[in-house]
Enzyme design. Sequence first.
Site, PDB file in Angstrom:
ATOM      1  N   GLY A   1     -19.254  42.576  19.969  1.00  0.00           N
ATOM      2  CA  GLY A   1     -20.455  42.072  19.316  1.00  0.00           C
ATOM      3  C   GLY A   1     -20.120  41.166  18.150  1.00  0.00           C
ATOM      4  O   GLY A   1     -18.975  40.761  17.981  1.00  0.00           O
ATOM      5  N   ASN A   2     -21.127  40.830  17.374  1.00  0.00           N
ATOM      6  CA  ASN A   2     -20.898  40.018  16.176  1.00  0.00           C
ATOM      7  C   ASN A   2     -21.865  40.447  15.074  1.00  0.00           C
ATOM      8  O   ASN A   2     -22.708  41.305  15.288  1.00  0.00           O
ATOM      9  CB  ASN A   2     -21.008  38.523  16.509  1.00  0.00           C
ATOM     10  CG  ASN A   2     -22.392  38.143  16.989  1.00  0.00           C
ATOM     11  OD1 ASN A   2     -23.359  38.198  16.238  1.00  0.00           O
ATOM     12  ND2 ASN A   2     -22.502  37.783  18.267  1.00  0.00           N
ATOM     13  N   ARG A   3     -21.730  39.859  13.920  1.00  0.00           N
ATOM     14  CA  ARG A   3     -22.452  40.338  12.739  1.00  0.00           C
ATOM     15  C   ARG A   3     -23.849  39.764  12.568  1.00  0.00           C
ATOM     16  O   ARG A   3     -24.472  39.948  11.535  1.00  0.00           O
ATOM     17  CB  ARG A   3     -21.631  40.044  11.479  1.00  0.00           C
ATOM     18  CG  ARG A   3     -20.328  40.777  11.434  1.00  0.00           C
ATOM     19  CD  ARG A   3     -19.645  40.583  10.087  1.00  0.00           C
ATOM     20  NE  ARG A   3     -18.257  41.023  10.123  1.00  0.00           N
ATOM     21  CZ  ARG A   3     -17.892  42.289  10.042  1.00  0.00           C
ATOM     22  NH1 ARG A   3     -18.797  43.236   9.902  1.00  0.00           N
ATOM     23  NH2 ARG A   3     -16.615  42.607  10.097  1.00  0.00           N
TER      24      ARG A   3
END
Length: 230
Positions: free
Chosen positions: A29-31
Amino acid sequence: TTSEYLAGRRVVVTAGGTREAIDPVRFIGNRSSGKQGYAVAREAARRGAQVTLISTVDTPAPEGCDLVPVESAEQLREAVLSAGGDVIVMAAAVADFRPATPAASKIKKGYGADDPDAPVIELVRNPDILADLVAARGGERTPYIVGFAAETGDADGDVLTHAREKLARKGCDLLVANEVGDGVTFGQDDSTVYLLRPGTDEVVTVGPASKDDIAAAIWDITRVGLSRRI
Ligand code: C5P
């Protein structure tokens, strides 16, 4: 009034970071918090648009928006292609890569402190949804497509240089560029963005401003772009 141009138009907004499955319980995932996308959707609904919010984030849709929950880039692509927007805002942080073959069951670690068998996860490219949406347009250049770009300045150029290149490469109608890194922007309530359009070197700087104010600025500038088309 100037804010009523969206009345009755179909607006599609994507928000959040995609989750690319490694196995049934893990993902890459990412932020991205989805906050800017939600603000864009909320403001479009406030201005009378029929809004579909395609989101990876577990946050209820703003009032008046239909929520389509998705996780992966592939799901997001299907959802955005079938949503039929007059305006599409790609605020989501779409993963560039995904695991080639997600494991059908949870990947287990071996036991023994010196077990050497750490898994290697092979990645493949995700489709560039924004570029595909632009490529699929007909001669009348509809829908109106807004892209986002999270940029960091580096040895090859500053944020605006990278953003201009991205606008040209993606071919969208508006690019919302912001600087990221070191806790800037992702998950924050305030940020500074640059709004770039094709055919002009003029850059509209918005901020430091709340994501709600940035959303309003995006819809203000989109009004001008859209009115030239009709
Ligand atoms: O190329 P980059 O990821 O920086 O471009 C960001 C823009 O492109 C965002 O609008 C994002 O939603 C979109 N994008 C996409 N599909 C991808 C990667 C990014 O639509 N695979």
